[in-house]
Design a protein around this motif. Sequence first.
Motif, PDB file in Angstrom:
ATOM      1  N   ARG A 216      -0.404   4.430  -0.282  1.00  0.00           N
ATOM      2  CA  ARG A 216      -1.233   5.619  -0.120  1.00  0.00           C
ATOM      3  C   ARG A 216      -0.566   6.674   0.763  1.00  0.00           C
ATOM      4  O   ARG A 216      -0.707   7.877   0.509  1.00  0.00           O
ATOM      5  CB  ARG A 216      -2.608   5.237   0.438  1.00  0.00           C
ATOM      6  CG  ARG A 216      -3.534   4.605  -0.616  1.00  0.00           C
ATOM      7  CD  ARG A 216      -4.855   4.200  -0.033  1.00  0.00           C
ATOM      8  NE  ARG A 216      -4.684   3.091   0.923  1.00  0.00           N
ATOM      9  CZ  ARG A 216      -5.698   2.508   1.556  1.00  0.00           C
ATOM     10  NH1 ARG A 216      -6.940   2.933   1.349  1.00  0.00           N
ATOM     11  NH2 ARG A 216      -5.472   1.509   2.383  1.00  0.00           N
TER      12      ARG A 216
ATOM     13  N   LYS B  82      -9.580  13.477  -2.506  1.00  0.00           N
ATOM     14  CA  LYS B  82      -9.407  12.026  -2.586  1.00  0.00           C
ATOM     15  C   LYS B  82      -8.002  11.669  -3.059  1.00  0.00           C
ATOM     16  O   LYS B  82      -7.363  10.757  -2.512  1.00  0.00           O
ATOM     17  CB  LYS B  82     -10.433  11.432  -3.562  1.00  0.00           C
ATOM     18  CG  LYS B  82     -10.400   9.910  -3.640  1.00  0.00           C
ATOM     19  CD  LYS B  82     -11.216   9.375  -4.811  1.00  0.00           C
ATOM     20  CE  LYS B  82     -10.403   9.440  -6.087  1.00  0.00           C
ATOM     21  NZ  LYS B  82     -10.995   8.628  -7.188  1.00  0.00           N
TER      22      LYS B  82
ATOM     23  N   ALA C 192      -5.747   5.156  -7.692  1.00  0.00           N
ATOM     24  CA  ALA C 192      -6.234   4.067  -8.544  1.00  0.00           C
ATOM     25  C   ALA C 192      -7.362   4.577  -9.429  1.00  0.00           C
ATOM     26  O   ALA C 192      -8.318   5.206  -8.961  1.00  0.00           O
ATOM     27  CB  ALA C 192      -6.723   2.909  -7.685  1.00  0.00           C
TER      28      ALA C 192
ATOM     29  N   GLN D 234      -0.454   1.558  -7.745  1.00  0.00           N
ATOM     30  CA  GLN D 234      -1.788   1.266  -7.221  1.00  0.00           C
ATOM     31  C   GLN D 234      -2.629   0.477  -8.220  1.00  0.00           C
ATOM     32  O   GLN D 234      -3.471  -0.331  -7.834  1.00  0.00           O
ATOM     33  CB  GLN D 234      -2.497   2.559  -6.832  1.00  0.00           C
ATOM     34  CG  GLN D 234      -1.920   3.192  -5.586  1.00  0.00           C
ATOM     35  CD  GLN D 234      -2.792   4.302  -5.015  1.00  0.00           C
ATOM     36  OE1 GLN D 234      -3.918   4.510  -5.444  1.00  0.00           O
ATOM     37  NE2 GLN D 234      -2.258   5.010  -4.023  1.00  0.00           N
TER      38      GLN D 234
ATOM     39  N   ASP E 235       0.834  -1.176   0.000  1.00  0.00           N
ATOM     40  CA  ASP E 235       0.000   0.000   0.000  1.00  0.00           C
ATOM     41  C   ASP E 235       0.882   1.243   0.000  1.00  0.00           C
ATOM     42  O   ASP E 235       1.683   1.445   0.914  1.00  0.00           O
ATOM     43  CB  ASP E 235      -0.892  -0.036   1.251  1.00  0.00           C
ATOM     44  CG  ASP E 235      -1.976   1.023   1.191  1.00  0.00           C
ATOM     45  OD1 ASP E 235      -1.803   2.009   0.446  1.00  0.00           O
ATOM     46  OD2 ASP E 235      -2.984   0.874   1.899  1.00  0.00           O
TER      47      ASP E 235
ATOM     48  N   ARG F  50      -5.526  12.171  -0.346  1.00  0.00           N
ATOM     49  CA  ARG F  50      -5.597  11.140   0.689  1.00  0.00           C
ATOM     50  C   ARG F  50      -4.877   9.866   0.260  1.00  0.00           C
ATOM     51  O   ARG F  50      -4.830   8.885   1.009  1.00  0.00           O
ATOM     52  CB  ARG F  50      -7.050  10.833   1.047  1.00  0.00           C
ATOM     53  CG  ARG F  50      -7.738  11.944   1.847  1.00  0.00           C
ATOM     54  CD  ARG F  50      -9.055  11.484   2.430  1.00  0.00           C
ATOM     55  NE  ARG F  50     -10.044  11.159   1.405  1.00  0.00           N
ATOM     56  CZ  ARG F  50     -10.854  12.042   0.832  1.00  0.00           C
ATOM     57  NH1 ARG F  50     -10.790  13.333   1.181  1.00  0.00           N
ATOM     58  NH2 ARG F  50     -11.718  11.665  -0.083  1.00  0.00           N
TER      59      ARG F  50
ATOM     60  N   ARG G 253       0.103  10.465  -0.427  1.00  0.00           N
ATOM     61  CA  ARG G 253      -0.386  11.603   0.359  1.00  0.00           C
ATOM     62  C   ARG G 253       0.750  12.549   0.736  1.00  0.00           C
ATOM     63  O   ARG G 253       0.646  13.775   0.567  1.00  0.00           O
ATOM     64  CB  ARG G 253      -1.086  11.093   1.626  1.00  0.00           C
ATOM     65  CG  ARG G 253      -1.672  12.224   2.483  1.00  0.00           C
ATOM     66  CD  ARG G 253      -2.335  11.717   3.749  1.00  0.00           C
ATOM     67  NE  ARG G 253      -1.345  11.160   4.664  1.00  0.00           N
ATOM     68  CZ  ARG G 253      -1.221   9.858   4.930  1.00  0.00           C
ATOM     69  NH1 ARG G 253      -2.010   8.988   4.346  1.00  0.00           N
ATOM     70  NH2 ARG G 253      -0.297   9.438   5.779  1.00  0.00           N
TER      71      ARG G 253
ATOM     72  N   ASN H 111      -5.365   8.191  -2.880  1.00  0.00           N
ATOM     73  CA  ASN H 111      -6.112   7.292  -3.768  1.00  0.00           C
ATOM     74  C   ASN H 111      -5.908   7.697  -5.225  1.00  0.00           C
ATOM     75  O   ASN H 111      -6.584   8.586  -5.739  1.00  0.00           O
ATOM     76  CB  ASN H 111      -7.607   7.326  -3.417  1.00  0.00           C
ATOM     77  CG  ASN H 111      -7.874   6.870  -2.001  1.00  0.00           C
ATOM     78  OD1 ASN H 111      -7.386   5.826  -1.590  1.00  0.00           O
ATOM     79  ND2 ASN H 111      -8.621   7.656  -1.248  1.00  0.00           N
TER      80      ASN H 111
END
Length: 297
Positions: A4, A54, A61, A92, A2, A57, A8, A59
Amino acid sequence: MDNRDEVREFLTSRRAKITPEQAGLPAGSRRRVPGLRRSEVATLADVSVDYYGKLERGNLAGVSPTVLESVARALQLDEVERAHLLHLAQAQEGSDTLARPRSRSSRQRALPKSLQWALDAVTAGPAFVTNGRLDLLAANQLARAFFADIYDSDTQPPNMARFQFLAPAARRFYPDWDLIADMTVDVLRTEAGRNPHDKDLHHLVGELSTRSDAFRTRWGAHNVRRHGTGVKRFHHPVVGDLTLAWHGSAVDDEPGLTLLIYTAEPGSPSEEALRLLASWAASQDGAAPADRLWRHS
């Protein structure tokens, strides 16, 4: 893995670096955050505030290349930072596995002997091969003498980043220690975006983050740069001060590897120092064998 958090932190760090004036926006007098607000980046990228929120944060994908390019323009990313953002998005999607040349496992294949022969053909300067983690995988005799303190390590293969941040000798070897430290972290951060599933890289970053405040601070800055050529200063324990030009190039048939060669200006004291170092290296008993090649991944 992951990524993310990586996304971010990268986006927020780039947003913090852009002032309203640089973006052509009024500065105002009541700004509680450094750089741009999320809403301002969203406006510049022509996406909704919720959608950009988004993205920030972590994301990415399913985000289209057009939107990624718009965000890159809004954040005024340079070429290397844009590539880094694309690699984060590909990771991702899982498409990085398909797009990236597949590197071989260290347990599957050693480097070809012909690569060592090519290095040994370089006699006027240190020539060596590293991977994206900055492991020293192969070197000519002069490079082994030049990086003697790096090779004198309990952890193998020798790693330039580990030496940079954990070895006291590094601050003597690199007169411009802070500059080289920045470059070292740039390379590792770029590799982390390009190859997010490299467990050895994660372990290296974890070790350095735990043991070095200087590394941890630089890693948190999320800077990425491409370093392909330049000039560096050194203080070698045997021959003293040197100023060397360096050039790096990809090893085409060995994905993920870089060949680097250091050279001195003809007729300079640094050229004479390299000659002295070469003579010293040739005179040493028990020198590392010329065919010592590390496996790579």
